[in-house]
Design a protein around this motif. Structure first.
Motif, mmCIF file in Angstrom:
data_model
loop_
_atom_site.group_PDB
_atom_site.id
_atom_site.type_symbol
_atom_site.label_atom_id
_atom_site.label_comp_id
_atom_site.label_asym_id
_atom_site.label_seq_id
_atom_site.Cartn_x
_atom_site.Cartn_y
_atom_site.Cartn_z
ATOM 1 N N LEU A 1 0.046 -10.425 -1.417
ATOM 2 C CA LEU A 1 -0.219 -9.027 -1.585
ATOM 3 C C LEU A 1 0.292 -8.523 -0.830
ATOM 4 N N ILE B 1 0.866 -4.546 0.911
ATOM 5 C CA ILE B 1 0.359 -2.926 0.644
ATOM 6 C C ILE B 1 1.331 -2.496 1.751
ATOM 7 N N LEU C 1 0.253 3.053 2.363
ATOM 8 C CA LEU C 1 -0.796 3.340 1.338
ATOM 9 C C LEU C 1 -1.315 4.507 1.792
ATOM 10 N N SER D 1 -0.537 -7.259 4.621
ATOM 11 C CA SER D 1 -0.170 -8.421 3.627
ATOM 12 C C SER D 1 -0.850 -9.675 3.707
ATOM 13 N N SER E 1 -9.131 1.372 -0.336
ATOM 14 C CA SER E 1 -7.997 0.626 -0.447
ATOM 15 C C SER E 1 -7.750 -0.749 -1.521
ATOM 16 N N THR F 1 -5.948 -1.221 -5.336
ATOM 17 C CA THR F 1 -5.286 -2.230 -5.533
ATOM 18 C C THR F 1 -5.484 -2.778 -6.850
ATOM 19 N N SER G 1 3.631 5.610 -1.432
ATOM 20 C CA SER G 1 2.583 4.273 -1.257
ATOM 21 C C SER G 1 3.167 3.251 -2.093
ATOM 22 N N SER G 2 2.888 1.977 -1.704
ATOM 23 C CA SER G 2 3.272 0.903 -2.312
ATOM 24 C C SER G 2 2.152 -0.313 -2.419
ATOM 25 N N ILE G 3 1.682 -0.847 -3.378
ATOM 26 C CA ILE G 3 0.954 -2.086 -3.357
ATOM 27 C C ILE G 3 1.735 -3.196 -4.252
ATOM 28 N N LYS G 4 2.176 -4.048 -3.802
ATOM 29 C CA LYS G 4 2.788 -5.188 -4.653
ATOM 30 C C LYS G 4 1.974 -6.548 -4.551
ATOM 31 N N GLU H 1 4.917 -4.128 -8.561
ATOM 32 C CA GLU H 1 4.414 -2.910 -8.122
ATOM 33 C C GLU H 1 3.239 -2.546 -8.966
#
Lengths: 314, 544
Positions: free
Chosen positions: B6, B8, B11, B30, B50, B54, B68-71, B76
């Motif tokens: 994960l 982030i 964010l 991460s 947060s 996710t 913002s990015s959450i992978k 993504e």
């Protein structure tokens, strides 16, 4: 469970007893003399006295009450002062239109209103939601007789789709039955759609914020499943309550609709009986309405137990 | 790093997507496979939001800002379609929540609620699904699984429900488990079991855990790495050992120093012999009546005898259902005791009628757990405070002057009398609640879990306030709590309850320092973080 049902049935008996006493006293203590109505304008005082005597109206109240109650318990609801027919027969004749109308109305309302309420809550604040709310305000605020006459004028007089008035028993053909009961059903349905859709929306809105709905979504379930199984099932208790009370209300309150559409139902029987002080009929009709309320409340309570495992009455 | 599970990046979450209403301000985080990352912060820090972001479960009014990015495994999530997110939930990422009491559907059988996950995310046949569910329920150590499969949530205990939640979350073997305060609502002994279960499953399934908590004790038990959040901003991110030993920011240092120590306070001398509150064999029994059948009797409190001196604090500790709150409510006569005596101000109030009781009420006042709900939201704070004195005939202007004094006494401005409860924070409201109780000049203050709903830093302040007030006013305090650390910090005497019975009763140093009873020992050893001396940034074992 069975113990609980038995307990509730037993508890209904004193309720019915009080209703009976109340009905009896209410009618005896209001002004108006049935003997005078029965005898007509030209009767002599002697004739009046004879009629009163034969109706038992000269006995003390207590004696009248007990003889009436014992008759009731034997299934004898007395004879109509006006028509001379047994009351039970009169009521039986008038039951079918009323019950039919109540059933078609409630079934149609539930089919339309519950999904509307669910969607309105799900899409809260959107156009769909506003439309449903508008519909429900209309349903509440426009009187039934106005809707009824509007429907007749549009669908019967102008378009000619439905007959203006009347009732056909279900035994004489399903098509004819629906054709004739359609307009009164639509008329009454609007109010009940408003009521049920609103309560569904409100309950759903509350439930949709609950933790287990979030859990259901976190499980990766499709929205339809989240809405129907996790949300709707949990707000079935208030919805069932309103449906039950709505049903009882229709049966005891269809006077206006029956008058507009000239249906020979219980509502009309009640009005006629009240206007002519036909005591036995009025008493029986009120008792019947109370009985329907008690039975429906009992059914609602049983539905609670079936729908919500947390409710377990000892 | 290619094996990051994960990731982030920057964010930012804002109310209505407006830039100046950010509630999460640039979170970077991460997690590697098999790692446990703790996200720590007080209320309003944005830690739960947060996590919800996710999972794609943010409430509609909160939206992540662009950039913002959450992978998750390189994919993504913030731009993923609702359908894709639905596929990923339960299979790649799962979440368990704080309140096991409300997180399960109350009208569906728990086994079916787990099975539902398989129904939508696997091709297993009905019988295979059932087999897998049973297997999973065994893996989370639920007893009698065949019977439990058919149970409804209300028939299970809190710990069992949380196990069901965990089974539900892990049945598809996702690589990421997000746990949002999963043990906060549980008793300490249950909490210890759930924590060890999460550790065990993480090892068995090789899953990574994003663990959200406000409790440093829990952090010390479960974390590999820790990220500290304050009002949406990252304070620091460290391996757990480094964070506990050498915190980099003042905020983290304060947070650690606010953790109530498990070591009992020093005994105070100069014990007053002035008894302000005593009970004698106090009992409360529920049920037993019933018109048709005799319902089951529940003995919520049996033979509780306490003695509280002027200026001292007596703690009643126990887990949920131990009867500690029942005792408090009986003493307040909010409920009627079944038998026994309650001596307040030299009189037995246990059997007094409401009318006789009224003049006695001023001697004993209570502060409740949740300051968000214990003040009437529609009347000004000052009105809430003077209501009691007015009932006792104090003139309004005099009572109002006193209210201003009291607010200053509890550390709030006198002008607060004209404001409404919602204009204050939780800690401030609890101060108001204390001022309201003190307005009656009581001899005894009952604090029923009065600091449990507060963040640790606020909790420390309120405890200090109570100690100070006690010093100045000579109050006797009856302190009800489930938190042994809090009890250790404030109580002179401690009474441990279990199932309505008194297990152990004595000076705090003795009961918490050298417990005689197995139950007390079990309670103490279950407390998370008991090996860490947070205030001194070292394990107790290394204490000089």
């Amino acid at each position: 469970m069975y113990g609980y049902i038995l307990q509730r049935v037993l508890a209904a008996i004193p309720v019915m007893g009080f209703v009976a006493l109340f009905v009896f006293l209410l009618l005896r203590l209001t002004p108006g003399d049935p003997a005078a109505i029965l005898a007509g304008d030209t009767a002599t005082p002697e004739q009046l006295a004879a009629i009163r005597d034969s109706l038992g109206l000269n006995d003390p109240l207590l004696v009248q009450f007990f003889s009436w109650i014992t008759d009731l318990l034997r299934g004898d609801f007395g004879t109509s002062i006006l028509s001379g027919k047994p009351v039970i027969e009169l009521i039986a004749d008038r039951m079918e239109p009323t019950i039919s109308l109540a059933l078609t109305t409630i079934i149609l309302s539930v089919i339309i209103a519950v999904p509307l309420g669910v969607i309105a809550a799900w899409k809260q604040g959107t156009l769909i939601d506003r439309f449903v709310m508008l519909l429900s305000v209309l349903g509440f605020s426009v009187p039934v007789f106005v809707i009824g006459y509007l429907m007749i004028s549009l669908f019967s007089m102008q378009l000619g789709w439905f007959p203006v008035q009347g009732f056909r028993p279900i035994g004489e053909g399903l098509g004819d039955f629906f054709h004739r009961i359609a307009l009164p059903t639509f008329t009454l349905t609007l109010l009940y759609i408003a009521l049920i859709a609103r309560i569904t929306r409100t309950s759903m809105l509350e439930i949709l914020g609950d933790d287990y709905v979030r859990t259901a979504r976190a499980k990766g379930l499709p929205e339809s499943r989240v809405l129907m199984r996790h949300a709707l099932r949990n707000c079935s208790v208030p919805i069932i309550t309103v449906i039950g009370i709505g049903f009882a209300l229709i049966i005891s309150g269809v006077v206006v609709t029956e008058s507009v559409f000239n249906l020979p139902g219980l509502g009309r029987l009640t009005v006629d009986a009240v206007l002519s002080r036909d005591y036995p009929v009025i008493q029986a009709v009120i008792l019947l309405a109370s009985l329907i309320y008690v039975v429906i409340n009992l059914l609602i309570d049983i539905a609670y137990v079936l729908l919500d495992p947390r409710i377990r009455y000892s | 790093m290619s094996d990051t599970l994960l990731d982030i990046r920057n964010l930012r979450i804002a109310l209505n997507g407006e830039n100046d209403k950010q509630v999460v301000k640039g979170l970077n985080l991460s997690i590697e496979p098999g790692q446990t990352m703790c996200l720590v912060g007080e209320s309003g820090s944005g830690k739960s939001l947060s996590a919800l972001a996710t999972m794609g479960l943010l409430p509609p009014v909160l939206t992540p800002l662009s950039g913002s990015s959450i992978k998750l495994k390189g994919e993504e999530l913030l731009t993923a379609s609702p359908n894709r997110l639905r596929e990923l939930r339960a299979t790649s990422m799962s979440m368990i929540f704080q309140e096991p009491m409300t997180a399960l559907n109350p009208v569906a059988r728990v086994g079916q609620q787990i099975e539902e996950v398989l129904e939508f995310h696997s091709d297993l046949s009905a019988s295979d699904r059932r087999k897998r569910v049973i297997e999973m329920m065994e893996q989370v150590h639920l007893p009698d699984v065949d019977k439990m499969y058919r149970s409804f949530p209300h028939q299970l205990s809190g710990g069992q429900r949380q196990r069901i939640m965990i089974a539900m979350a892990l049945v598809m073997r996702p690589q990421l488990l997000i746990a949002d305060e999963p043990t906060t609502a549980l008793d300490v002994t249950t909490q210890a079991q759930i924590l060890s279960l999460i550790r065990e499953l993480r090892e068995e399934q090789g899953a990574a855990v994003l663990f959200i908590t406000h409790d440093m004790g829990v952090v010390s038990e479960i974390a590999d790495d820790v990220t500290v959040l304050k009002l949406g901003e990252v304070m620091e991110s460290q391996p757990v050992e480094t964070l506990l030993r050498r915190p980099q920011t003042d905020y983290t240092r304060d947070l650690l120093q606010s953790v109530p120590s498990q070591v009992p306070r020093m005994a105070r001398d100069g014990v007053s012999t002035d008894v302000v509150l005593a009970t004698d064999d106090l009992c409360k029994t529920y049920g037993g009546g019933g018109l048709f059948s005799k319902s089951r009797e529940v003995k919520a409190a049996r033979d509780v005898s306490i003695k509280l001196m002027k200026g001292r604090t007596l703690g009643i500790v126990g887990e949920s259902g131990s009867g500690k709150s029942t005792v408090a409510r009986c003493i307040m006569r909010l409920i009627d005791p079944t038998s026994g005596a309650i001596m307040v101000g030299g009189k037995d109030i246990a059997t007094m009628s409401q009318k006789e009781l009224k003049p006695q009420r001023k001697n004993i006042q209570i502060v409740f757990q949740d300051p968000m709900r214990s003040l009437n939201p529609r009347i000004e704070v000052g009105q809430s405070i003077i209501e009691g004195p007015l009932n006792f005939g104090v003139p309004r202007s005099q009572a109002m002057d006193r209210a201003r004094e009291l607010l200053e006494l509890v550390g709030l401005p006198a002008s607060a009398v004209d404001r409404f409860p919602h204009q204050f924070s939780g800690g401030q409201r609890q101060r108001i609640a204390i001022a309201r109780a003190l307005a009656m000049d009581p001899d005894v203050l009952v604090a029923d879990e009065a600091v449990s709903a507060l963040d640790v830093s606020v909790q420390a302040q309120v405890l200090d306030l109570l100690a100070e007030l006690q010093e100045r006013l000579g109050l006797g305090i009856l302190f009800i709590t489930h938190d042994l650390g809090v009890a250790a910090q404030i109580c002179d005497e401690v009474l441990v309850m279990q199932h309505g019975r008194v297990v152990e009763y004595g000076p705090a140093g003795q009961v918490l320092g050298a417990p005689q009873q197995d139950y007390t020992k079990a309670l103490i050893s279950a407390a998370p973080g008991r090996h860490w001396d947070f205030a001194n940034f070292r394990p107790f074992a290394e204490a000089p």
